[in-house]
Design a protein around this motif. Structure first.
Motif, PDB file in Angstrom:
ATOM      1  N   ASP A 168     -69.697 -86.952  -7.462  1.00 13.15           N
ATOM      2  CA  ASP A 168     -69.961 -87.697  -8.692  1.00 13.15           C
ATOM      3  C   ASP A 168     -70.390 -89.125  -8.362  1.00 13.15           C
ATOM      4  OD1 ASP A 168     -70.092 -88.791 -11.194  1.00 13.15           O
ATOM      5  OD2 ASP A 168     -68.017 -88.352 -11.758  1.00 13.15           O
ATOM      6  N   ILE A 224     -63.693 -98.856 -13.477  1.00 15.43           N
ATOM      7  CA  ILE A 224     -62.274 -98.523 -13.435  1.00 15.43           C
ATOM      8  C   ILE A 224     -61.455 -99.808 -13.369  1.00 15.43           C
ATOM      9  CG2 ILE A 224     -62.660 -96.284 -12.356  1.00 15.43           C
ATOM     10  CD1 ILE A 224     -61.841 -97.499  -9.680  1.00 15.43           C
ATOM     11  N   THR A 282     -55.247 -91.408 -16.194  1.00 16.89           N
ATOM     12  CA  THR A 282     -56.515 -92.049 -15.854  1.00 16.89           C
ATOM     13  C   THR A 282     -57.683 -91.192 -16.334  1.00 16.89           C
ATOM     14  OG1 THR A 282     -57.957 -92.747 -14.041  1.00 16.89           O
ATOM     15  CG2 THR A 282     -56.390 -91.001 -13.554  1.00 16.89           C
ATOM     16  N   GLY A 332     -63.766 -86.697  -6.652  1.00 22.97           N
ATOM     17  CA  GLY A 332     -65.031 -87.274  -7.114  1.00 22.97           C
ATOM     18  C   GLY A 332     -66.116 -87.228  -6.068  1.00 22.97           C
ATOM     19  N   ALA A 375     -62.991 -91.472  -9.240  1.00 21.44           N
ATOM     20  CA  ALA A 375     -63.299 -92.847  -8.838  1.00 21.44           C
ATOM     21  C   ALA A 375     -62.027 -93.588  -8.434  1.00 21.44           C
ATOM     22  CB  ALA A 375     -64.010 -93.582  -9.973  1.00 21.44           C
ATOM     23  N   HIS A 393     -60.601 -91.564 -15.060  1.00 23.83           N
ATOM     24  CA  HIS A 393     -61.558 -91.509 -13.951  1.00 23.83           C
ATOM     25  C   HIS A 393     -60.818 -91.191 -12.651  1.00 23.83           C
ATOM     26  CE1 HIS A 393     -64.156 -93.458 -16.883  1.00 23.83           C
ATOM     27  NE2 HIS A 393     -63.270 -94.432 -16.980  1.00 23.83           N
ATOM     28  N   ILE A 400     -69.554 -97.744  -8.620  1.00 21.27           N
ATOM     29  CA  ILE A 400     -68.210 -97.947  -9.175  1.00 21.27           C
ATOM     30  C   ILE A 400     -67.944 -99.439  -9.320  1.00 21.27           C
ATOM     31  CG2 ILE A 400     -65.739 -97.567  -8.906  1.00 21.27           C
ATOM     32  CD1 ILE A 400     -66.349 -95.132  -7.227  1.00 21.27           C
ATOM     33  N   ASP A 403     -56.337 -97.409 -13.951  1.00 25.48           N
ATOM     34  CA  ASP A 403     -56.758 -96.279 -13.125  1.00 25.48           C
ATOM     35  C   ASP A 403     -56.068 -96.291 -11.768  1.00 25.48           C
ATOM     36  OD1 ASP A 403     -58.965 -94.998 -14.792  1.00 25.48           O
ATOM     37  OD2 ASP A 403     -59.631 -97.082 -14.729  1.00 25.48           O
ATOM     38  N   VAL A 405     -69.581 -95.983 -13.254  1.00 25.47           N
ATOM     39  CA  VAL A 405     -68.291 -95.984 -13.931  1.00 25.47           C
ATOM     40  C   VAL A 405     -67.574 -97.300 -13.654  1.00 25.47           C
ATOM     41  CG1 VAL A 405     -67.103 -94.908 -11.976  1.00 25.47           C
ATOM     42  CG2 VAL A 405     -66.147 -94.660 -14.265  1.00 25.47           C
TER      43      VAL A 405
END
Length: 445
Positions: free
Chosen positions: A38, A44, A333, A35, A338, A335, A73, A97, A42
């Motif tokens: 990114d 998680i 997961t 990630g 993350a 994500h 995050i 996650d 998000v």
């Protein structure tokens, strides 16, 4: 935070066998997903097993540091999650996650089944230096070269001793050899008029608090498994030597007297713990006991030291048993990038590890964290021996296996029969135990 390894492994063996039956690997080589580029907002989920207010507050402090670094995050935490719940969620496709466990016994199953993602590609892509993690912690977080978890604080075992009782018995220093431990235990033991034990110098009877085989055999340098993953208790003379030492001390006390004493022990985590009340002069226990003694307000003058080494093995003094918490990314997961950022931060960031260790009272699991000037635990002379044991290259663990550590689980009833005099031929008994263990290990693969 207390982790009873024996009972945890028993649960793990069942949990892993069920999980492995429902999970399979695809055979496709994993690729890195860190990630890195990114920054999309998000949320998680992070499951962990902590439950007390002190421990969960410490986790929240570490997560606040993570959010400062990755403000996009959001981490939704769920506390008090057992391995059974984690495994059920993975099987149902609803796993978190990131998941943290108190029990390293499940690592072999998680890695071999693909239930937790292989972390090697991400570790390589982000140049994570695993040499900053001591060998024992590296061992219990990977299986057959596959790393699907990282260590997240460690439990390290040593010797607790009552200084007042030592002085009264004329003992100046904690024992450094197992012969000295047995001698001191006899000097420190007192009996009631009816012959029952009033104060035990040491608890040699397996099952009494943290007196477990996995906490004893490191004093002889025992290795549970061979390099190719076979049970090693008969071939390694450390196991017979450790059991012989233990049985000799049990016989001196009297097995029946120890059974009665053990039955009368207050709950291990209560303020009436026999060591805290002065009814147990020495004991093997983890580093967390220092926090319990403080929290309980126990009126005891005590010291800590490494477990004594077997006679003739002075190089093992300062080593001991190491276990601890593990953290991984369950398969499925949504994500992964993350999730990796969270796992990497919590298990390698020095400030995060030191913050958590200071609050929870466990050993941080990287060398930079151990050397940090912010590690308040290092300023406590009662805690320092556990930090030293964790770093010692001779410290050992119960290595990961695909059956959830059944080789340890199988050893427990054998050791109990042995201490009660129900095993006539120790060498033959260990050979049969290896046969049973190897059969369980084959089934777990």
């Amino acid at each position: 935070m207390r982790r009873s390894v024996g009972s945890a492994v028993t649960t793990a063996a069942l949990a892993v066998s069920l999980l492995t039956a429902g999970c399979g690997t695809t055979g496709t080589a994993p690729s890195a997903d860190t990630g890195a580029d990114d920054t999309s907002p998000v949320t998680i989920t992070f499951w962990h097993a902590f439950t007390s207010e002190r421990e969960t507050a410490a986790v929240d402090q570490a997560l606040a540091l993570f959010h400062q670094k990755y403000p996009y995050i959001t981490v939704r935490t769920v506390k008090g999650q057992t391995d059974d719940k984690i495994n059920q969620a993975i099987r149902g496709g609803t796993g978190p996650d990131v998941a943290a466990s108190f029990n390293a016994g499940n690592v072999g199953g998680w890695c071999s089944s693909g239930a937790f993602l292989d972390l090697a590609p991400n570790l390589a892509a982000d140049h994570v230096d695993l040499t900053q993690i001591p060998p024992a912690a590296q061992s219990y977080t990977a299986y057959q070269g596959k790393r699907c978890t990282m260590p997240w604080l460690a439990d390290t075992f040593g010797l607790y001793y009552n200084k007042k009782l030592f002085a009264e018995a004329g003992i100046a220093d904690p024992p450094r050899t197992m012969a000295e431990l047995a001698e001191d235990a006899r000097k420190l033991t007192t009996f009631n008029p009816d012959g029952s034990i009033r104060t035990a110098g040491f608890m040699p009877y397996f099952g009494g608090y943290e007196m477990l085989t996995e906490h004893l055999v490191p004093s002889w340098g025992g290795r549970w498994l061979t390099d190719d993953g076979r049970s090693n208790t008969a071939a390694d003379p450390a196991f017979a030597a450790a059991l012989t030492w233990q049985k000799n001390l049990v016989d001196w006390f009297g097995a029946d007297k120890l059974k009665t004493f053990k039955a009368g022990l207050a709950a291990e985590q209560s303020a009436q713990n026999a060591f805290e009340t002065g009814n147990l002069a020495m004991m093997v226990d983890g580093e967390w006991r220092t926090a319990f003694i403080k929290g309980d307000g126990a009126d005891i003058d005590y010291g800590t030291a490494p477990m004594p080494a077997a006679d003739g093995k002075p190089e093992l003094y300062g080593a001991g048993y190491v276990g601890g918490n593990v953290m991984g990314i369950p398969k499925g997961t949504a994500h992964p990038g993350a999730a990796w950022k969270l796992l990497k931060f919590l298990t390698t960031d020095t400030q995060a590890l030191v913050t958590l260790a200071n609050q929870v009272g466990n050993v941080p699991t990287t060398l930079p964290a151990l050397a940090s000037p912010d590690l308040e635990l290092a300023r406590d002379p009662k805690f320092q021996p556990f930090l030293d044991v964790f770093k010692n290259p001779h410290s050992t663990t119960t290595p990961a296996s695909p059956d959830g550590g059944a080789y340890v689980t199988n050893f427990e009833p054998f050791a109990e029969k042995w201490q009660d005099g129900q095993v006539g031929d120790l060498a033959a008994g260990l050979r049969e135990l290896d046969r049973q263990n190897d059969a369980a290990l084959r089934l777990g693969q």
